[in-house]
Design a protein around this motif. Structure first.
Motif, PDB file in Angstrom:
ATOM      1  N   MET A   1       0.781  -1.259  -0.213  1.00 12.67           N
ATOM      2  CA  MET A   1      -0.039   0.060  -0.064  1.00 12.67           C
ATOM      3  C   MET A   1       0.811   1.302  -0.092  1.00 12.67           C
ATOM      4  O   MET A   1       0.603   2.250  -0.791  1.00 12.67           O
ATOM      5  N   GLY A   2       1.984   1.274   0.806  1.00 15.01           N
ATOM      6  CA  GLY A   2       2.859   2.496   0.885  1.00 15.01           C
ATOM      7  C   GLY A   2       3.256   2.858  -0.365  1.00 15.01           C
ATOM      8  O   GLY A   2       3.332   3.931  -0.806  1.00 15.01           O
ATOM      9  N   ALA A   3       3.861   1.854  -1.105  1.00 18.11           N
ATOM     10  CA  ALA A   3       4.603   2.173  -2.503  1.00 18.11           C
ATOM     11  C   ALA A   3       3.508   2.605  -3.411  1.00 18.11           C
ATOM     12  O   ALA A   3       3.698   3.343  -4.287  1.00 18.11           O
ATOM     13  N   GLU A   4       2.215   1.823  -3.569  1.00 11.74           N
ATOM     14  CA  GLU A   4       1.327   2.233  -4.364  1.00 11.74           C
ATOM     15  C   GLU A   4       0.776   3.795  -4.249  1.00 11.74           C
ATOM     16  O   GLU A   4       0.639   4.560  -5.173  1.00 11.74           O
ATOM     17  N   VAL A   5       0.527   4.167  -2.980  1.00 12.59           N
ATOM     18  CA  VAL A   5       0.288   5.449  -2.498  1.00 12.59           C
ATOM     19  C   VAL A   5       1.225   6.430  -3.155  1.00 12.59           C
ATOM     20  O   VAL A   5       1.198   7.445  -3.561  1.00 12.59           O
ATOM     21  N   LEU A   6       2.496   6.274  -2.742  1.00  8.77           N
ATOM     22  CA  LEU A   6       3.602   7.030  -3.273  1.00  8.77           C
ATOM     23  C   LEU A   6       3.841   7.216  -4.583  1.00  8.77           C
ATOM     24  O   LEU A   6       3.944   8.501  -4.924  1.00  8.77           O
TER      25      LEU A   6
ATOM     26  N   PHE B   1       0.932   9.530  -5.665  1.00 11.37           N
ATOM     27  CA  PHE B   1       1.292  10.668  -5.344  1.00 11.37           C
ATOM     28  C   PHE B   1       2.102  11.499  -6.250  1.00 11.37           C
ATOM     29  O   PHE B   1       2.040  12.700  -6.774  1.00 11.37           O
ATOM     30  N   ILE B   2       3.476  10.942  -6.805  1.00 13.52           N
ATOM     31  CA  ILE B   2       4.269  11.382  -7.536  1.00 13.52           C
ATOM     32  C   ILE B   2       3.683  11.658  -9.000  1.00 13.52           C
ATOM     33  O   ILE B   2       4.034  12.516  -9.609  1.00 13.52           O
ATOM     34  N   GLU B   3       3.052  10.609  -9.555  1.00 11.17           N
ATOM     35  CA  GLU B   3       2.177  10.485 -10.545  1.00 11.17           C
ATOM     36  C   GLU B   3       1.273  11.828 -10.919  1.00 11.17           C
ATOM     37  O   GLU B   3       1.443  12.646 -11.832  1.00 11.17           O
TER      38      GLU B   3
ATOM     39  N   GLY C   1      13.611   6.138  -9.827  1.00 11.80           N
ATOM     40  CA  GLY C   1      13.596   4.921  -9.118  1.00 11.80           C
ATOM     41  C   GLY C   1      12.327   4.137  -9.147  1.00 11.80           C
ATOM     42  O   GLY C   1      11.378   4.634 -10.095  1.00 11.80           O
ATOM     43  N   GLU C   2      12.126   3.108  -8.347  1.00  9.31           N
ATOM     44  CA  GLU C   2      11.116   2.177  -8.340  1.00  9.31           C
ATOM     45  C   GLU C   2      10.420   1.876  -7.101  1.00  9.31           C
ATOM     46  O   GLU C   2      11.308   1.797  -6.258  1.00  9.31           O
ATOM     47  N   ASP C   3       9.104   1.519  -7.148  1.00 12.89           N
ATOM     48  CA  ASP C   3       8.521   0.995  -5.748  1.00 12.89           C
ATOM     49  C   ASP C   3       9.053   1.831  -4.678  1.00 12.89           C
ATOM     50  O   ASP C   3       8.757   2.969  -4.748  1.00 12.89           O
ATOM     51  N   GLU C   4       9.326   1.232  -3.474  1.00 13.34           N
ATOM     52  CA  GLU C   4       9.500   2.046  -2.379  1.00 13.34           C
ATOM     53  C   GLU C   4      10.637   3.253  -2.638  1.00 13.34           C
ATOM     54  O   GLU C   4      10.957   3.996  -1.701  1.00 13.34           O
ATOM     55  N   LEU C   5      11.422   2.889  -3.667  1.00 14.82           N
ATOM     56  CA  LEU C   5      12.532   3.772  -3.730  1.00 14.82           C
ATOM     57  C   LEU C   5      12.260   4.939  -4.519  1.00 14.82           C
ATOM     58  O   LEU C   5      13.418   5.767  -5.039  1.00 14.82           O
ATOM     59  N   MET C   6      11.123   5.023  -5.249  1.00 15.93           N
ATOM     60  CA  MET C   6      10.549   6.107  -6.144  1.00 15.93           C
ATOM     61  C   MET C   6      10.830   7.317  -5.361  1.00 15.93           C
ATOM     62  O   MET C   6      10.276   7.632  -4.334  1.00 15.93           O
ATOM     63  N   SER C   7      11.211   8.457  -6.179  1.00 18.48           N
ATOM     64  CA  SER C   7      11.615   9.912  -5.455  1.00 18.48           C
ATOM     65  C   SER C   7      11.010  10.903  -6.645  1.00 18.48           C
ATOM     66  O   SER C   7      10.985  10.617  -7.742  1.00 18.48           O
TER      67      SER C   7
ATOM     68  N   GLU D   1      13.954  16.657  -2.554  1.00 12.68           N
ATOM     69  CA  GLU D   1      13.220  15.608  -3.098  1.00 12.68           C
ATOM     70  C   GLU D   1      12.086  14.918  -2.228  1.00 12.68           C
ATOM     71  O   GLU D   1      12.395  14.883  -0.811  1.00 12.68           O
ATOM     72  N   SER D   2      11.126  14.322  -2.679  1.00 10.03           N
ATOM     73  CA  SER D   2      10.064  13.540  -1.645  1.00 10.03           C
ATOM     74  C   SER D   2      10.132  12.179  -2.139  1.00 10.03           C
ATOM     75  O   SER D   2      10.237  11.999  -3.423  1.00 10.03           O
ATOM     76  N   ASN D   3      10.254  11.326  -1.068  1.00  7.72           N
ATOM     77  CA  ASN D   3      10.295   9.937  -1.232  1.00  7.72           C
ATOM     78  C   ASN D   3       9.588   9.107  -0.164  1.00  7.72           C
ATOM     79  O   ASN D   3       8.777   9.994   0.560  1.00  7.72           O
ATOM     80  N   MET D   4       9.472   7.856   0.089  1.00  3.98           N
ATOM     81  CA  MET D   4       8.917   7.349   1.133  1.00  3.98           C
ATOM     82  C   MET D   4       8.985   7.870   2.334  1.00  3.98           C
ATOM     83  O   MET D   4       8.122   7.887   3.075  1.00  3.98           O
ATOM     84  N   PHE D   5      10.252   8.122   2.669  1.00  2.00           N
ATOM     85  CA  PHE D   5      10.605   8.526   4.106  1.00  2.00           C
ATOM     86  C   PHE D   5      10.300   9.940   4.261  1.00  2.00           C
ATOM     87  O   PHE D   5       9.399  10.068   5.251  1.00  2.00           O
ATOM     88  N   THR D   6      10.521  10.828   3.432  1.00  2.00           N
ATOM     89  CA  THR D   6      10.049  12.210   3.726  1.00  2.00           C
ATOM     90  C   THR D   6       8.599  12.565   3.834  1.00  2.00           C
ATOM     91  O   THR D   6       7.994  13.275   4.650  1.00  2.00           O
ATOM     92  N   VAL D   7       7.841  12.023   2.748  1.00  2.00           N
ATOM     93  CA  VAL D   7       6.350  12.281   2.829  1.00  2.00           C
ATOM     94  C   VAL D   7       5.716  11.685   4.124  1.00  2.00           C
ATOM     95  O   VAL D   7       4.792  12.077   4.447  1.00  2.00           O
ATOM     96  N   ASP D   8       6.162  10.446   4.605  1.00  2.00           N
ATOM     97  CA  ASP D   8       5.720   9.628   5.640  1.00  2.00           C
ATOM     98  C   ASP D   8       6.225  10.431   7.077  1.00  2.00           C
ATOM     99  O   ASP D   8       4.984  10.653   7.762  1.00  2.00           O
ATOM    100  N   LYS D   9       7.147  10.907   7.329  1.00  2.00           N
ATOM    101  CA  LYS D   9       7.545  11.137   8.437  1.00  2.00           C
ATOM    102  C   LYS D   9       7.787  12.629   8.434  1.00  2.00           C
ATOM    103  O   LYS D   9       7.418  13.329   9.560  1.00  2.00           O
TER     104      LYS D   9
END
Length: 409
Positions: free
Chosen positions: A78-83, A86-88, A121-127, A154-162
């Motif tokens: 779910m996290g990777a899909e939402v990210l 959001f990026i798209e 990047g791809e999946d959880e590593l997308m930025s 840059e925005s990635n999984m860590f920055t947008v979530d935390k």
């Protein structure tokens, strides 16, 4: 906006949140040619403001922590899909204008902007990579240096979530983000108003700059239901918890084409900013927890009636969900484009069918251990409007976001 106070489930349904801050963006000047970069220093704890401290990562309770972990285990992708969604949603070339308003809704500055957004990047590593181009005023010193460039962190999984504590509504195309500083917004003002004449003064003459350590910087973004446009609205609360300024980027995406000059003035003004909102509005609201794993907390049917009575604005709000029906009435006094409600909440009417709302003094909410809300509303046509509301706890942590879509009946 005070409409959320009718829904008591919002503040109580908070997910564990994280509060970490990084150094503000630095403005580096090399001779006459300036380039703006975001600091790459490691995150540091937020310093205390006058009324509260932004704490390090804290688990609200062991039971709520377990619930979130179970959510992640049961929905691992779910996290990777939402990210990705959001990026798209943000990709492309965005041309538009940046508007600065004071706390009473008076326009202070207008700056032409461009934003180029791409990803890697791809999946959880997308930025998400974004570069903001700021149109500078004409200068006799550097006539060829037309645009200042600002590299957004840059925005990635860590920055947008935390860090940014995202509140994202993929289907509705709306999101809310939190920022630790107003560095990007300050750069837009300095470069767009002062240009090459900016020598980095703390308080340039004729220009209002955000505080270096604001208590809250919140972005609420709503996308047009009719065209590929969006409005990104920023509340900036000063270190004392009082509204310092309001900022709006109104942008249009031009996919597949080179970045061109921004369109003409997009934010039309009207002498009467209140009357278009009067009447009865009916719709639906959706509340989600903060974060890329944020689940839906509450859905409700809403009814808002706005009417004038002896020069005062009366607002009646009804919210109906599975938990039942709640109603509340607010009364506000009007001074120009500022509406002050009797419960310490204010609504600032802006051009273009927009308003932004927030508490008059966050310190009062904090001292009484009450959550608070920041709202952005965009009435794109005379009979439809969208609203996005961000809910914070008394430590300044964003705990949930609520999206409203309403029509006038």
């Amino acid at each position: 906006m005070p409409t959320l106070c009718a829904d008591r489930t919002m503040a109580a349904a908070a997910a564990p949140a994280v509060s970490v801050a990084y150094h503000p963006a630095r403005c580096l000047q090399f001779g006459r040619h300036r380039r703006f970069y975001v600091s790459k220093q490691k995150p540091i704890p937020r310093l205390a403001t006058n009324y509260w401290k932004f704490r390090r990562a804290t688990v609200v309770s062991s039971s709520s922590s377990f619930m979130v972990e179970q959510e992640k285990e049961n929905d691992g992708s779910m996290g990777a899909e939402v990210l990705h969604r959001f990026i798209e949603l943000n990709l492309g070339n965005w041309n538009g204008s940046f508007y600065q308003f004071d706390g009473t809704g008076s326009l202070l500055q207008t700056v032409t902007t461009r934003l180029a957004a791409s990803s890697y990047g791809e999946d959880e590593l997308m930025s998400l990579i974004q570069t903001l181009y700021i149109k500078q005023p004409a200068s006799g010193y550097e006539p060829d240096l037309e645009w200042a460039e600002y590299k957004i962190k840059e925005s990635n999984m860590f920055t947008v979530d935390k860090y940014q504590q995202i509140g994202f509504f993929p289907k509705e195309k709306a999101f809310a983000l939190r920022y630790q500083t107003a560095g990007m917004l300050e750069t837009t003002l300095r470069a767009g108003v002062l240009g090459e004449d900016d020598i980095g003064e703390e308080s340039p003459k004729g220009l209002k700059i955000p505080s270096k350590i604001p208590s809250i910087v919140c972005e609420n973004c709503l996308y047009s239901q009719k065209s590929d446009m969006r409005a990104r609205a920023f509340h900036i609360m000063d270190p004392h918890g009082v509204l310092e300024m309001l900022l709006i980027f109104l942008e249009k995406r031009e996919d597949g084409t080179p970045i061109s000059s921004a369109p003409g003035k997009l934010l039309d003004d009207s002498a009467d900013r209140i009357t278009p909102f009067l009447g009865e509005w009916q719709g639906h609201s959706l509340t989600k927890r903060t974060g890329v794993y944020g689940a839906t907390i509450t859905e409700a049917d809403t009814q808002v009636i706005l009417e004038m009575n002896d020069g005062r604005l009366i607002q009646n709000i009804t919210s109906t969900s599975d938990d039942g029906t709640s109603s509340v009435q607010w009364t506000g006094s009007i001074s120009g484009n500022l509406i002050s409600f009797d419960r310490g909440f204010q609504m600032i009417m802006l051009p273009g069918g927009m308003y932004m709302a927030c508490p008059e003094d966050l310190s009062k909410n904090v001292s009484s251990s009450q959550s608070f809300h920041l709202e952005f509303c965009w009435m794109e046509s005379s009979d439809t409007r969208q609203r996005l509301v961000r809910t914070f706890d008394t430590d300044g942590l964003a705990v949930s976001s609520t999206y409203f879509y309403e029509t006038k009946v």
